[in-house]
Write an enzyme that holds these catalytic residues in place. Sequence first.
Site, PDB file in Angstrom:
ATOM      1  CD  GLU A 290      -6.500  55.036  50.491  1.00  0.00           C
ATOM      2  OE1 GLU A 290      -5.976  54.503  51.463  1.00  0.00           O
ATOM      3  OE2 GLU A 290      -7.651  55.526  50.518  1.00  0.00           O
ATOM      4  N   GLY A 292      -9.075  54.033  42.813  1.00  0.00           N
ATOM      5  CA  GLY A 292      -9.610  52.731  42.418  1.00  0.00           C
ATOM      6  C   GLY A 292     -10.297  52.884  41.061  1.00  0.00           C
ATOM      7  CB  CYS A 361     -37.545  37.955  38.398  1.00  0.00           C
ATOM      8  SG  CYS A 361     -37.279  36.597  37.260  1.00  0.00           S
ATOM      9  CD  GLU A 362     -35.377  42.585  42.291  1.00  0.00           C
ATOM     10  OE1 GLU A 362     -35.609  43.788  42.539  1.00  0.00           O
ATOM     11  OE2 GLU A 362     -35.401  41.700  43.144  1.00  0.00           O
TER      12      GLU A 362
HETATM   13  C1  LIG Z   1     -13.450  53.378  47.855  1.00  0.00           C
HETATM   14  C2  LIG Z   1     -12.251  53.946  48.453  1.00  0.00           C
HETATM   15  C3  LIG Z   1     -11.191  54.349  47.648  1.00  0.00           C
HETATM   16  C4  LIG Z   1     -11.249  54.318  46.147  1.00  0.00           C
HETATM   17  O1  LIG Z   1     -12.178  55.216  45.658  1.00  0.00           O
HETATM   18  P1  LIG Z   1     -12.317  55.427  44.081  1.00  0.00           P
HETATM   19  O2  LIG Z   1     -13.465  56.344  43.942  1.00  0.00           O
HETATM   20  O3  LIG Z   1     -12.592  54.090  43.498  1.00  0.00           O
HETATM   21  O4  LIG Z   1     -11.047  56.021  43.590  1.00  0.00           O
HETATM   22  C5  LIG Z   1     -10.049  54.805  48.263  1.00  0.00           C
HETATM   23  N1  LIG Z   1      -9.940  54.877  49.607  1.00  0.00           N
HETATM   24  C6  LIG Z   1     -10.941  54.496  50.416  1.00  0.00           C
HETATM   25  C7  LIG Z   1     -10.757  54.566  51.867  1.00  0.00           C
HETATM   26  C8  LIG Z   1     -12.122  54.024  49.870  1.00  0.00           C
HETATM   27  O5  LIG Z   1     -13.120  53.664  50.683  1.00  0.00           O
END
Ligand SMILES: *Cc1c(COP(=O)(O)O)cnc(C)c1O
Length: 431
Positions: A290, A292, A361-362
């Site tokens: 997975e 991202g 403003c931080e």
């Molecule tokens: C955030 C997350 C991802 C993606 O992680 P990356 O570091 O963006 O590759 C995949 N699986 C689960 C369950 C996540 O919480």
Amino acid sequence: MLHSNLGINEQGHLTVGGVDAVSLAERYGTPLYVLDEDVIRAKCRTYVYAMQECFGAEATPLYASKALCFKGIYPIVASEGLAVDVVSPGEIYTALAAGFPAEQMFFHGSNKTDADIRYGIESGVGIFVVDNLNELAALDRIAGELGCRQPVMLRLTVGLDPHTLAAITTGKVDSQFGVPIDTGQAEEFVLAALKCEHVRIDGFHSHVGSQVFESDSFMKQIEILIRFAADMRAKYHYTATAINIGGGFAVRYVESDPEIDIAARIAEISVHLRDACEEYNYPLPVIYMEPGRSIVADAGVTLYTTGGVKEVNGYRNYITIDGGMADNPRFALYGAKYTVLNASRISEPAEYECTVAGRACESGDRIAEDVKIARPERGDVIAVLSTGAYNYSMASNYNRLPRPATVIVSGGQDRLAVRRESFEDLIRNEL
Ligand SMILES: *Cc1c(COP(=O)(O)O)cnc(C)c1O
């Protein structure tokens, strides 16, 4: 340059995917998220090819939507053959609105409400990744009410610390995500799921963390999951046919970050998978990953206009930008590091040491501390690299700043993908 899609043109301006960054800032305004579609596609292909070659034809990467979720991302990942991971009804809604097929969605989340579960099932989501026993019971009940049997994977924690930032570590036993193997609770989880009439277990899921540089944790993780699966097979005659090893490959934010060879990593993991399957005499499962961040981070550049420099004599130099923590909260959240460039003067020496301060403003509103760029004048375009992941998806309207627009560049052309929010958008829901 940190990424190979970045360049310099005759005007001494930064180019992103062959497009002049200063011209993008002029035409679309700032702050502006720029995404290079060709980079995203190349990353998708790396995962698809490497996974199919190493794990077999059914292996599939799921794009983790939470890294960057907007309608325009879904046709891109779909056409590259990826499925997606979604973590909320809002992400499901966005993906559906973009025409992404529900059966290719994996529904995550550590606390899905009854309404979320119902929405997921009614939308036809392919697989629920069930986080815990409470969710399992609710899912079984709601699937029963809707007269279906929902395919699921069970989220387990494998008890590994991948040595990343504490806020993005998820695989340790002491975690709010998933059910731990070490304590014996994962076994109870499997037993409970096997008894559910309206749930069908397809396999196990585990995600050790994010921005993980070490390869160790992925190797150990797969071994632990196969050992556990073999144990479940021996005890309960249940054979998990799929294993999802999560996301988490790190990307380079600064020059000193090592470069991760995704294909080589996947090959290493597959060796450990095959060894483990042999050792425990377990049939090779379908593997999901997975990613991202590693799909979209490098593809993104955020452009800002600077208000100029502020030199606090004897202390430090600041440069101000017309965005900051509202469009990129990662420094404020966990001190994330970034590479910053003066896109208007990319051919001048980067010798001016400064801290990039946002407009909110931080005092914590910074994007990077003590970086070196070409000394800017008021009106110069400042580029922050590797902002494709966890920027737009984490953006807020703090200080009533409208969220920036997103522009996609591809093959030297640019197109608007997300309009800049207007002031009317800010008050739209207010009665
Ligand atoms: C955030 C997350 C991802 C993606 O992680 P990356 O570091 O963006 O590759 C995949 N699986 C689960 C369950 C996540 O919480």
